[in-house]
Write an enzyme that holds these catalytic residues in place. Structure first.
Site, short mmCIF file in Angstrom:
data_model
loop_
_atom_site.label_atom_id
_atom_site.label_comp_id
_atom_site.label_asym_id
_atom_site.label_seq_id
_atom_site.Cartn_x
_atom_site.Cartn_y
_atom_site.Cartn_z
N GLN A 170 -28.79 19.65 -61.52
CA GLN A 170 -29.35 18.33 -61.80
C GLN A 170 -28.28 17.36 -62.29
OE1 GLN A 170 -32.02 18.27 -65.19
NE2 GLN A 170 -33.24 16.63 -64.32
N GLY A 171 -28.11 16.24 -61.60
CA GLY A 171 -27.14 15.23 -62.02
C GLY A 171 -27.82 14.01 -62.59
N GLU A 182 -41.53 18.53 -64.65
CA GLU A 182 -40.76 19.43 -65.51
C GLU A 182 -41.53 19.73 -66.78
OE1 GLU A 182 -37.12 17.70 -66.95
OE2 GLU A 182 -36.38 19.58 -67.76
N SER A 200 -36.53 14.31 -75.17
CA SER A 200 -36.53 14.88 -76.53
C SER A 200 -37.92 14.74 -77.14
CB SER A 200 -35.51 14.15 -77.40
OG SER A 200 -36.01 12.86 -77.73
N ASN A 201 -38.17 15.54 -78.17
CA ASN A 201 -39.51 15.49 -78.78
C ASN A 201 -39.82 14.11 -79.36
OD1 ASN A 201 -39.48 18.11 -77.99
ND2 ASN A 201 -40.18 18.96 -79.95
#
Lengths: 383, 401
Positions: B126-127, B244, B386-387
């Site tokens: 993944q880029g 995802e 992020s969370n």
């Protein structure tokens, strides 16, 4: 696996929500609370008319043949509206005991009168020394000929001050903390030797201390085996915990809704406070706590009819842990995010917080159930 | 409403379990049980076993090798894989670029890439992230400029997981700098063998080599490697990240780890008693188990809601799965630290070829992977949005703040 309500369940939900929208805004609740009983007989009659009081009773017992999902639907709506009528004590607890353990005769005579609202029973079970232990019963039931004679003091009897009759747990044999030897006895509130002292509770409801001195109970008023009542008490306590979990989810959802509305309206520093990330993230954490609680309330509902007492107990304990923790977090944060207004008696929010705090203390708090669950083999013991 | 699995679902679970029991190579299973990483060969071997069974890309459309299972069966399958424990099919191909290609790609791209993803003939990476574009991914600076029949790509990607093995990378690159940052990004497929690409390893705090930096220096890529429309890459990236998030709760992995914690806590004694007899430890363990059960039910609710959702639109409630799922994964590795005690101390790094830790181990032979797992799992509340980003998604998309 299906999370959807049936058509009947959806109708039930809609009708309860509609009834409460008409009769149970927060100002009406204050009036209900000021009535002689400490709650509204008029609302109780409407619950009866809509079939809520007999929702889980069999049709031949005057009910509608519903189950735990129906109870969940009703209790969640009650939690949102902060209903103070004696539904838990009369329908869930006493109705549940009779439904599970009553003889044909007892069910046929008592359940229809609970369902139509004419008779209200309360469960006189807890005792001062028992803490959270359901089996700690010092009250005695000695035989006298064909009858029993009860002696003992019952504490925190929910809505016990206005009940017409009690289902009393008392020990016909064994030691104070034995699981065997406990029976369930139907006692009229006006029977000789019964006295009670009613009082208000922190959550706007009522309870009573009930004393029994030489109270005679005929054989026909013994519910089930006079020495083998504990499994039924445990089972109905589990049903009540599942119901309380649903009620708590209703109260949590309402507290979160009110908080989010407040964040959108309240302005400080020239903008709505809901635009501040610190407060947004707190509200998001409340949402996460609510979703986890809702999931466990569903799990408790599903497992409350599980016949295996050990499996059922594990699930119920786990749910009560989650509800206690989520309820405390959401209640406290809802007050915090409201600021001063959340601290006032005149505003609904503080009462949601208080009810959530009281629910945690009932039938074992989060710590008690965490300990119980920790003593089991857990959920992941075997693959 | 019936919250029990149906008889068919229960039978399906045992069919999957039996297949895994009979077909998962024990060397791979043991590695995962020990908390070690499967090698590239392990993943290729296992992906091909799954592909022969028709289970490599279960959630894809049937015409491209999917199974047609409903969301509950997909969940059961994933849960069983994680609990076996078996490696999950390589997410970068199967869960990320694959769905983007079959949803937005050209027919040629579908025919060329999808079967090779399913068989792990092509290893994808993944880029997306860049040194200056993490949570604010749309601020990425890597550029792709048209030059005749090619895109010319320049820039730097980072946190490229398992990029050291990759044959292909999917890249988000800026193709128009004159518009709003989200509207000038394109999604381009790049062969890792193209001249101008340099991969540099990053060692993480657990001592492992999972992630890399990837540098692009005048990398020439055929124009036809653009996916979908030019400057629409941000939409495809959001679609990909939403997918995802669905698999990110990793409940099966947490359940398997809890089981292992219970076993080890019975074996391992501190002083006179096994740790499992400590009430304090049991209650910590119980608290995590309660959270796992709650999350499992939450996941089922999200999944069962999926049946009614518009296809391809992720449920914002999947942010709950990400937050709690990552917190639980971290909590389980903290419990393992309680179990191992001072034998967390010796540093015995895993060799790149995936062979066993230094032998003989200083402590119990299961001890060496525990501290690295604890360190490594800090990543899960950072990646995949992020969370804190998840909390902002909940605040905006669900609560309307």
């Amino acid at each position: 696996m299906d999370f959807d309500f049936s058509e009947e369940q959806q109708l039930l939900k809609d009708s309860v929500v509609r009834l409460l929208a008409d009769r149970y805004d927060f100002e009406s609740r204050k009036k209900h609370q000021a009535a002689t009983e400490g709650w509204s007989l008029g609302v109780w009659r409407q619950f009866a008319e809509q079939g809520l009081l007999g929702i889980t009773f069999a049709e031949e017992d005057g009910g509608f043949g519903g189950g735990p999902v129906e109870t969940m639907i009703v209790m969640e709506a009650f939690g949102k509206a902060l209903v103070i009528e004696p539904y838990l004590s009369a329908v869930v607890l006493c109705g549940g005991l009779l439904r599970n353990a009553g003889s044909d005769e007892q069910r046929r005579t008592l359940l229809p009168s609970i369902a139509d609202g004419t008779k209200r029973l309360a469960f006189a079970h807890a005792e001062r020394q028992a803490g959270h232990d359901l089996h700690d019963i010092a009250a005695t039931a000695r035989t006298e000929g064909d009858a029993f004679v009860l002696d003992g003091d019952k504490s925190l009897v929910l809505h016990g001050d206005t009940a017409d009759a009690y289902i009393v747990s008392a020990r016909s044999s064994g030691e104070r903390r034995d699981r065997d030897g406990i029976g369930l006895f139907l006692v009229d509130a006006g029977a000789p030797g019964v006295s009670r002292r009613g009082y208000p509770t922190q959550d706007g409801m009522r309870a009573a201390e009930v004393s029994l001195t030489n109270v005679r109970v005929e054989r026909m008023n013994v519910i089930g085996d006079p020495a083998g009542g504990f499994p039924m008490i445990e089972r109905v306590a589990h049903e009540a915990i599942a119901a309380l979990c649903a009620e708590a989810v209703g109260a949590m959802a309402e507290a979160l809704d009110m908080t989010v509305d407040y964040l959108k309206q309240r302005k400080q520093f020239g903008t709505t406070i809901g635009s501040f990330q610190a407060l947004q993230h707190r509200a998001s954490d409340m949402f996460v706590a609510l979703e986890q609680a809702r999931s466990m309330a569903l799990f408790a509902t599903m497992m409350s009819s599980e016949p295996d007492a050990e499996e059922r107990g594990k699930a119920i304990s786990a749910a009560k842990v989650q509800i206690g923790r989520s309820g405390r977090f959401i209640g406290q944060q809802a007050v915090q995010l409201h600021g001063g207004i959340g601290m006032t008696m005149e505003y609904k929010l503080g009462h949601l917080f208080k009810r959530l705090a009281m629910i945690d203390t009932m039938f074992g708090d989060a710590d008690h159930h965490l300990e119980a669950f920790a003593d089991s083999d857990g959920f992941v013991g075997a693959l | 409403m019936d919250l029990r699995f149906t008889d068919e679902e229960i039978a399906f679970r045992s069919e999957v379990r039996n297949f895994l029991k009979e077909n998962l190579p024990s060397s791979i299973r043991e590695k995962l049980e020990d908390g070690r990483h499967p090698s590239k060969d392990d993943l290729v071997t296992w992906s091909r076993i799954l592909n022969r069974k028709g289970w490599a890309v279960t959630h894809w459309p049937v015409e491209w090798g999917g199974t047609g299972w409903d969301p509950i069966r997909q969940m059961i399958f994933r849960d069983e894989l994680q609990q076996a424990p078996a490696p999950e099919p390589l997410a970068f191909g199967v869960s990320m670029v694959g769905p983007v290609i079959y949803t937005f790609g050209s027919e040629e791209q579908k025919k060329r890439f999808l079967p090779r993803i399913a068989n792990l003939d092509d290893w994808w990476c993944q880029g997306f992230s860049e040194p200056g574009a993490g949570s604010d991914l749309a601020g990425l600076k890597t550029t792709a400029k048209r030059d005749g029949e090619h895109w010319v790509i320049n820039g730097q990607k980072t946190w490229t997981t398992l990029g050291q093995y990759a044959d292909w990378i999917f890249v988000l690159a800026r193709t128009d700098a004159s518009v709003k940052k989200q509207e000038g990004i394109s999604f381009i497929l790049v062969d890792m063998k193209t001249p101008g690409i340099t991969v540099r390893p990053i060692q993480t705090i657990d001592g492992g080599h999972e992630v890399n930096e990837v540098f692009f220096d005048d990398v020439r890529v055929p124009l036809e490697n653009l996916v979908g429309e030019e400057n629409k890459g941000w939409d495809y990236a959001k679609f990909l990240l939403g997918n995802e998030r669905n698999g990110i709760a990793r409940i099966g992995i947490s359940k398997a780890r809890l089981r292992k914690i219970r076993e080890l806590a019975k074996l391992h004694t501190f002083g006179e008693k096994p740790l499992i007899e400590s009430p304090r430890f049991r209650q910590k363990l119980a608290a995590v188990e309660v959270e796992v059960k709650a999350l499992e039910m939450t996941q089922l609710r999200v999944i069962s809601g999926e049946r009614k959702r518009e296809k391809g639109k992720p449920d914002p409630a999947s942010s709950v799965l990400k937050i709690k799922g990552s917190e639980i994964q971290q909590a389980t590795t903290e419990l393992l630290m309680d179990v191992v005690g001072p034998y967390a101390l010796p540093y015995e790094p895993e060799r790149e070829d995936g062979t066993r830790w230094n032998e003989p181990s200083v402590g119990p032979d299961w001890a060496a992977s525990i501290a690295p797992s604890y360190f490594n799992m800090r990543k899960v509340s950072i990646y995949g949005g992020s969370n804190e980003i998840q909390r902002s998604i909940i605040a905006k998309a669900i609560l309307g703040l």
